[in-house]
Design a protein around this motif. Structure first.
Motif, short mmCIF file in Angstrom:
data_model
loop_
_atom_site.label_atom_id
_atom_site.label_comp_id
_atom_site.label_asym_id
_atom_site.label_seq_id
_atom_site.Cartn_x
_atom_site.Cartn_y
_atom_site.Cartn_z
N HIS A 1 0.86 -1.14 -0.10
CA HIS A 1 -0.01 0.04 -0.31
C HIS A 1 0.96 1.41 -0.03
N VAL A 2 0.17 2.25 -0.50
CA VAL A 2 0.95 3.55 -0.22
C VAL A 2 0.18 4.41 0.68
N SER A 3 0.92 5.13 1.80
CA SER A 3 0.26 6.11 2.68
C SER A 3 0.65 7.28 2.41
N ILE A 4 -0.40 8.19 1.90
CA ILE A 4 -0.57 9.72 1.71
C ILE A 4 -1.06 10.47 2.86
N VAL A 5 -0.09 11.52 3.21
CA VAL A 5 -0.67 12.41 4.13
C VAL A 5 -0.42 13.83 3.64
N TYR A 6 -1.69 14.33 3.49
CA TYR A 6 -1.88 15.66 3.09
C TYR A 6 -2.11 16.76 4.35
N ILE A 19 -1.26 -0.51 -3.93
CA ILE A 19 -0.21 -0.18 -5.12
C ILE A 19 -0.70 -0.65 -6.52
N VAL A 20 -1.09 -2.17 -6.41
CA VAL A 20 -2.02 -2.63 -7.50
C VAL A 20 -3.25 -2.84 -7.32
N ILE A 21 -4.08 -2.10 -8.03
CA ILE A 21 -5.71 -1.99 -8.01
C ILE A 21 -6.33 -3.48 -8.41
N LYS A 22 -7.25 -3.83 -8.01
CA LYS A 22 -8.19 -5.13 -8.43
C LYS A 22 -8.91 -4.44 -9.54
N GLN A 23 -9.51 -5.38 -10.21
CA GLN A 23 -10.51 -4.89 -11.35
C GLN A 23 -11.61 -4.13 -10.73
#
Length: 670
Positions: A589-594, A658-662
């Protein structure tokens, strides 16, 4: 006795007596059959099967011993497995009080113990096929390089003799014959050693003779060889031969070549002495089990015949009793019940004027009286149903009106969503236009300057006033102008490429591979103009190389909406502060903090910020759909999570795969 219940009780008591009789007879037959079956299945049949398997396993063990003596080392494990199987089948034999089986089992037990002792002491501990293989492999690994070296030297001499066209009887031909003899002697010694390992007593003597001849030939060959290179190689061959001879001599002294013949003799001895004896005992036990199996089968057949006779009589009596009971039930119960069923079906079909026949004063007669009363009550219920139907029509019309209102609401919501998306794209265009004006302005200025210098230079050229200094100055100015033009146009081209990629992502909505850091930089380049002239600092702390398989358009749309939200709401009225974007990779996963340091969010705003049409700028141009779009893009399209809190401003925490499902639905916000 007019009561149906009393009559049925008498019939049921009769049936109970009949069933009890049938059960008793069936149990008696089952006991007789089980006695014979138990003897058959628990003694005769297991003994017959087990003795057959024991004979098979004994044969397999003999095959294992023969194969092991032939050099198959894995047969030792197979022998142990077959021995264990033999023991298991022996443990399944049922002796009971059978003196013959008990006596034979005792004999088999002794012979089995003798077999394992004999196999270990006379075969497995005497002969080791693995040692023979290792010795042969060791000698081959030493002698094979020697053979290959001699063949190489032979081929070299043959080639040289052919090149010099040497006549028969020449030194070359003598040399070739000696080389061929050396190769033959090495091959013979390899064969001698292999025969020694197989138990050939004369192989050792042949080996020593061949080794002596090899030594004679190589001594004769050395004076004839004129090539210094081949002499060096012959010296190496002599050393390899000495190593080969030394290793073989050592193995002649330590290796027991008579082990395999002794193992064969032991196997042959056992196969002609103990094996026939044990096999004869097992065959005797098998014959005894077969006779017992036939005897118990006859007992079972006799019990089955008795069971057939008894059950036939019981079936005839049962058929007579059941016929009587069925006739009684038909007259007392089934015919009246058909009348009741007919009346109920008529009432169900809507008939309300049924004439009920008089029947006996019993339980069914009382049911008919109740149906007559029920007919009057149904008539009153029909009136109520008509009124209920009218009310349903009114409710149905109300539902249609509400459905239309809901569709209108959804249509308005969809239009607001598209407005937000177009507003974002317009902001993108405005940002790129603002950023691209600078390099394009520089390019126009430099082009005008270069044009003016070119005009002056050409004027001097045509009037003949041109000098070397003028040419050098024009060259310097041209080079500098072209350099500035190239740099400015390249910057504008890069901005246009970023704009095309970001615009394509926000409009195409396609799943593709991309690098997250590069995407965020491209999107920011289209938003930089919003804070370029304001006291707002943008800080990006992004991990390098975060490849993703996802939807770049929605990710850019989320960042754009958050950035615009900070400018419009967090830093309204020209406020100053910082916007920080932190991106970290966490496994898959990717963690994004804005985080912006604007005025932040109160508790009510934190709870409702993702609701559609919620805005703190009602009447000031805010639609209330921006953060609702962000929530739906992250949760529905990007399959992630988002949360908001207030900490010296607004903090949005986002988690994306990171890799999205359908994902079949894009930008689904309603």
């Amino acid at each position: 006795m007019n009561s149906i219940a009393q009559k049925m009780n008498v019939a049921l008591i009769s049936l109970t007596v009949l069933l009890f009789t049938i059960s008793s007879v069936t149990i008696w037959v089952a006991v007789q059959t089980r006695t014979s079956t138990d003897d058959l299945l628990n003694k005769a049949l297991p003994n017959a099967i087990s003795t057959i398997h024991m004979v098979d396993e004994l044969g397999e063990m003999m095959i294992n011993l023969v194969e092991y003596a032939n050099g198959e080392v894995e047969e030792r494990t197979a022998f142990k497995q077959n021995y264990q199987a033999f023991s298991e089948y022996k443990s399944q034999l049922v002796a009971a009080n059978d003196a013959a089986i008990i006596e034979d089992l005792a004999k088999v037990e002794v012979l089995q113990q003798n077999l394992i002792i004999f196999a270990n002491s006379r075969i497995f501990d005497t002969f080791d096929p693995l040692a023979e293989r290792q010795a042969n492999i060791h000698i081959q690994s030493i002698s094979k390089p020697l053979e290959e070296l001699l063949v190489t030297l032979l081929e070299a001499v043959l080639k040289e003799a052919k090149a010099h066209d040497a006549p028969r009887g020449d030194t070359y031909h003598v040399t070739i014959e000696y080389y061929m003899e050396l190769v033959d002697e090495v091959t013979d010694m390899q064969s001698d050693f292999t025969r020694f390992l197989s138990g050939d007593a004369s192989a050792k003597k042949h080996f020593l003779t061949d080794a002596n001849e090899f030594d004679i030939y190589i001594k004769k060959l050395i004076p004839l060889e004129k090539s210094a290179v081949r002499l060096t190689q012959l010296d190496s061959a002599k050393r390899q031969f000495d190593h080969f001879f030394s290793a073989a001599t050592e193995l002649f002294q330590t290796f027991d070549s008579d082990a395999q013949p002794r193992a064969f003799k032991a196997v042959d001895y056992y196969s002609h002495s103990e094996y026939p004896r044990m096999k004869a005992i097992l065959n005797k036990m098998a014959d005894h089990s077969d006779n017992l199996l036939l005897k118990e089968s006859e007992h079972l057949n006799h019990a089955a015949k008795i069971a057939v006779y008894v059950l036939s009589i019981v079936v005839l009596i049962s058929a007579a009793v059941l016929t009587t009971v069925i006739v009684l039930f038909r007259r007392l119960l089934f015919t009246p019940l058909r009348k009741v069923d007919k009346a109920i079906n008529s009432l169900r079909m809507g008939q309300r004027n049924i004439q009920f026949d008089d029947i006996e004063d019993n339980e069914l007669g009382r049911i008919m009286k109740s149906l007559k009363t029920f007919q009057h009550e149904l008539s009153e219920l029909d009136i109520l149903r008509k009124e209920n139907a009218r009310q349903k029509d009114v409710l149905k019309q109300d539902k249609v009106d509400l459905t239309n209102a809901l569709e209108n609401l959804k249509s308005a919501q969809s239009k607001l969503i598209e407005t937000e998306k177009m507003s974002s794209l317009g902001s993108l265009v405005a940002g790129v236009s603002h950023e691209i004006n600078t390099p394009l302005g520089i390019s126009v200025t430099m082009a005008s300057s270069l044009e003016d210098e070119h005009r002056k230079f050409m004027l001097k050229l045509h009037t003949g006033e041109i000098e070397r200094k003028h040419l050098d100055d024009f060259g310097d100015v041209s080079n500098e102008s072209f350099h500035i033009l190239n740099r400015s146009l390249r910057q504008a081209s890069d901005l246009i490429t970023s704009f095309k990629q970001v615009a394509n992502d926000q409009t195409s909505e396609q799943l593709r591979d991309f690098e997250l850091g590069a995407l965020m930089r491209e999107v920011y380049s289209t938003l930089h103009h919003l804070i370029k002239s304001r006291p707002i600092t943008y800080i990006a702390d992004i991990d390098e190389n975060i490849p993703m398989l996802s939807y770049p358009g929605p990710i850019g749309q989320v960042f754009t909406n958050l950035f615009n939200n900070s400018i419009i709401h967090g830093f309204e009225d020209g406020g100053s502060g910082e916007i920080t974007l932190t991106v970290r990779r966490e496994n898959d996963h990717v963690s994004i903090v804005y985080h912006d340091t604007g005025k932040g969010l109160d508790e009510n705003a934190q709870k409702r910020i993702f609701e559609p049409f919620y805005t703190t700028r009602l009447g000031k141009g805010g639609s209330g759909m921006g953060m609702h779009i962000v929530y739906n893009l992250i949760v529905n399209t990007l399959q992630g999570e988002i949360s908001v809190r207030s900490d010296n401003g607004a903090v949005f925490e986002i988690k994306l795969p990171i890799v999205i499902k359908q994902n079949e639905v894009m930008y689904e916000c309603i």
